[in-house]
Scaffold this active site. Structure first.
Site, PDB file in Angstrom:
ATOM      1  N   LYS A  26      -3.324  -3.152   8.218  1.00  0.00           N
ATOM      2  CA  LYS A  26      -3.426  -4.610   8.130  1.00  0.00           C
ATOM      3  C   LYS A  26      -2.624  -5.067   6.928  1.00  0.00           C
ATOM      4  CE  LYS A  26      -5.493  -6.571  11.479  1.00  0.00           C
ATOM      5  NZ  LYS A  26      -4.831  -7.639  12.228  1.00  0.00           N
ATOM      6  N   ASP A  78       0.884  -1.166   0.000  1.00  0.00           N
ATOM      7  CA  ASP A  78       0.000   0.000   0.000  1.00  0.00           C
ATOM      8  C   ASP A  78       0.917   1.210   0.000  1.00  0.00           C
ATOM      9  OD1 ASP A  78      -1.581   2.155   0.634  1.00  0.00           O
ATOM     10  OD2 ASP A  78      -2.653   1.166   2.272  1.00  0.00           O
ATOM     11  N   TYR A  92       1.298   0.263  14.901  1.00  0.00           N
ATOM     12  CA  TYR A  92       0.281   0.103  13.869  1.00  0.00           C
ATOM     13  C   TYR A  92       0.763   0.645  12.532  1.00  0.00           C
ATOM     14  CZ  TYR A  92      -3.724   0.531  10.946  1.00  0.00           C
ATOM     15  OH  TYR A  92      -4.567   0.434   9.878  1.00  0.00           O
TER      16      TYR A  92
HETATM   17  C1  F6R Z   1      -7.639  -0.616   7.713  1.00  0.00           C
HETATM   18  C2  F6R Z   1      -7.458   0.713   7.145  1.00  0.00           C
HETATM   19  C3  F6R Z   1      -8.424   1.783   7.461  1.00  0.00           C
HETATM   20  C4  F6R Z   1      -7.795   2.821   8.418  1.00  0.00           C
HETATM   21  C5  F6R Z   1      -8.799   3.916   8.803  1.00  0.00           C
HETATM   22  C6  F6R Z   1      -8.175   4.998   9.650  1.00  0.00           C
HETATM   23  O1  F6R Z   1      -6.642  -1.469   7.283  1.00  0.00           O
HETATM   24  O2  F6R Z   1      -6.504   0.958   6.437  1.00  0.00           O
HETATM   25  O3  F6R Z   1      -9.612   1.270   8.002  1.00  0.00           O
HETATM   26  O4  F6R Z   1      -7.313   2.182   9.563  1.00  0.00           O
HETATM   27  O5  F6R Z   1      -9.310   4.540   7.638  1.00  0.00           O
HETATM   28  O6  F6R Z   1      -7.049   5.462   8.994  1.00  0.00           O
HETATM   29  P1  F6R Z   1      -6.137   6.656   9.554  1.00  0.00           P
HETATM   30  O7  F6R Z   1      -5.733   6.276  10.970  1.00  0.00           O
HETATM   31  O8  F6R Z   1      -5.006   6.680   8.594  1.00  0.00           O
HETATM   32  O9  F6R Z   1      -6.986   7.889   9.502  1.00  0.00           O
HETATM   33 MG    MG Z   2      -4.068   2.194   3.171  1.00  0.00          MG
HETATM   34 MG    MG Z   3      -4.970  -2.231   1.927  1.00  0.00          MG
END
Ligand code: F6R
Ligand code: MG
Ligand code: MG
Length: 363
Positions: free
Chosen positions: A232, A13, A229
């Site tokens: 995933k 990603d 973190y």
């Molecule tokens: C799960 C994922 C999304 C982010 C969520 C919050 O793998 O990528 O669900 O965890 O959109 O993202 P942030 O913390 O970057 O705002």
């Molecule tokens: Mg992403």
């Molecule tokens: Mg992804």
């Protein structure tokens, strides 16, 4: 001796469009241009670039074997160049999976996910490449068991003399970094004790009893690599098909049941794995539900003939409908387990801060 071909799927990603929901077309074009250059120089034989949600997927064939430095560097440099463009477009989380500043010989442990296998091409070489988004690598345990060990899924295990002896599973203990080899059907119950625990034990590969490779998955755990973190893992999986290996239909069959996987919103929820056509792999609702795509290729002298988008089939409509129904059911739990993951598996938490604050108020 016939020349061996290597199929490498390397993904990362490197930035989402919009948010974490999908990938920008210019990023895919950039990756295609760079791999086309590498193909023209003879570094790779052939390639196919796609995305599953916010993950950029590089599918490559070559003759250099697995863990090859030149191929890993090509993937790394492609991700770095695409990250540069993602930064210019201010895409979301640009470079999020590139955990190192410089390439150090192998992309494993540096953030990207890798599944690679080397084999001598058979008379005809059908393969399926599965790619997931908003899910963890344990997502493949259930379908891999069904495909290679469950006769209620794979009738070939019963009636095809070339499959009747079963398969051997390589299981990776991701927390201790150890591998186990277990044979099915003989050691099926031992295997299930391990792989039923999808956050701890992950099927890394499956072999025929004579050692021929049948399937290989990516088992990198980004959170464990980075110690914090970082999203995933959104795993990939390669499965070879037919002629002594499971048929295409036996390989796809487990996905008719949208089993629960960990991932979804903030990598911290259980949700159904929805099989979709590639064009529908853009997770939106609560950043999900988790998606899986399946691209089929025939490999001919290393050329990737295809893909056929295998879940682009009304036969999977019911699984998608069921996934939506399960998504509603799980969502209704809101912040409660078992929708939300248990504490130790969550990718985000405020618990230490909250405990500290409320303990100051303790009477
Ligand atoms: C799960 C994922 C999304 C982010 C969520 C919050 O793998 O990528 O669900 O965890 O959109 O993202 P942030 O913390 O970057 O705002
Ligand atoms: Mg992403
Ligand atoms: Mg992804």
């Amino acid at each position: 001796m016939a020349e061996k071909i290597t199929l490498s799927v390397i993904k990362a990603d490197i930035g989402g469009y919009v948010g974490h929901s999908s990938s920008h077309p210019q990023i895919l074009d950039k990756a295609k241009d760079l791999l086309a250059e590498a193909k023209a120089k003879g570094i790779i034989v052939d390639f196919y670039v796609t995305n599953c949600g916010d993950d950029l997927e590089l599918i490559m064939t070559h003759t250099k074997g697995v863990d090859n430095q030149e191929i890993h560097k090509l993937a790394w440099d492609t991700f770095v160049a695409c990250t540069q463009l993602a930064k210019e477009l201010k895409l979301y989380g640009a470079g999020q999976d590139l955990l190192a500043d410089a390439f150090s010989g192998n992309v494993k442990g540096m953030g990207p996910g890798v599944a690679e296998m080397e084999f001598v091409e058979r008379k005809s070489e059908p393969v399926v490449i599965f790619m997931g988004d908003k899910c963890a690598p344990g997502a493949w345990n259930f379908p891999l068991f069904k495909i290679f060990a469950d006769p209620f899924n794979t009738i070939g295990l019963i009636i095809d003399p070339t499959m009747h002896e079963g398969f051997k599973f390589e299981v990776h203990d991701i927390k201790k970094d150890e591998n186990f080899f277990l044979s099915c059907p003989e050691e099926m119950y031992d295997l299930l004790v391990l792989i039923g625990s999808c956050e701890n034990y992950i099927i890394k590969a499956v072999y025929k009893k004579d050692g021929e490779i049948a399937a290989v998955s990516s088992t990198q755990k980004l959170a464990l690599i980075a110690g914090r973190y970082v999203g995933k893992d959104d795993p990939v999986l390669i499965v070879r098909a037919q002629a002594g290996l499971p048929a295409i239909g036996e390989i796809l069959e487990p996905f008719a049941f949208p089993h629960l996987v960990s991932g979804w919103m903030r990598g911290s929820h259980y949700g159904p794995l929805m099989p979709v056509a590639q064009r529908e792999a853009n997770p939106s609702r609560f950043d999900g539900p988790p998606r899986v795509i399946a691209l089929g290729f025939q490999i001919a002298q290393g050329m990737l003939i295809g893909p056929r988008d295998l879940f682009d089939d009304p036969a999977f409509d019911y699984a998608r409908k069921e996934a939506n129904r399960i998504a509603n059911f799980m969502r209704a739990h809101g912040p409660f387990e078992p929708h939300r993951l248990p504490l130790e598996e969550m990718e985000y938490t405020t618990l230490p801060e909250v405990l500290k604050r409320i303990s100051e108020k303790r009477k």
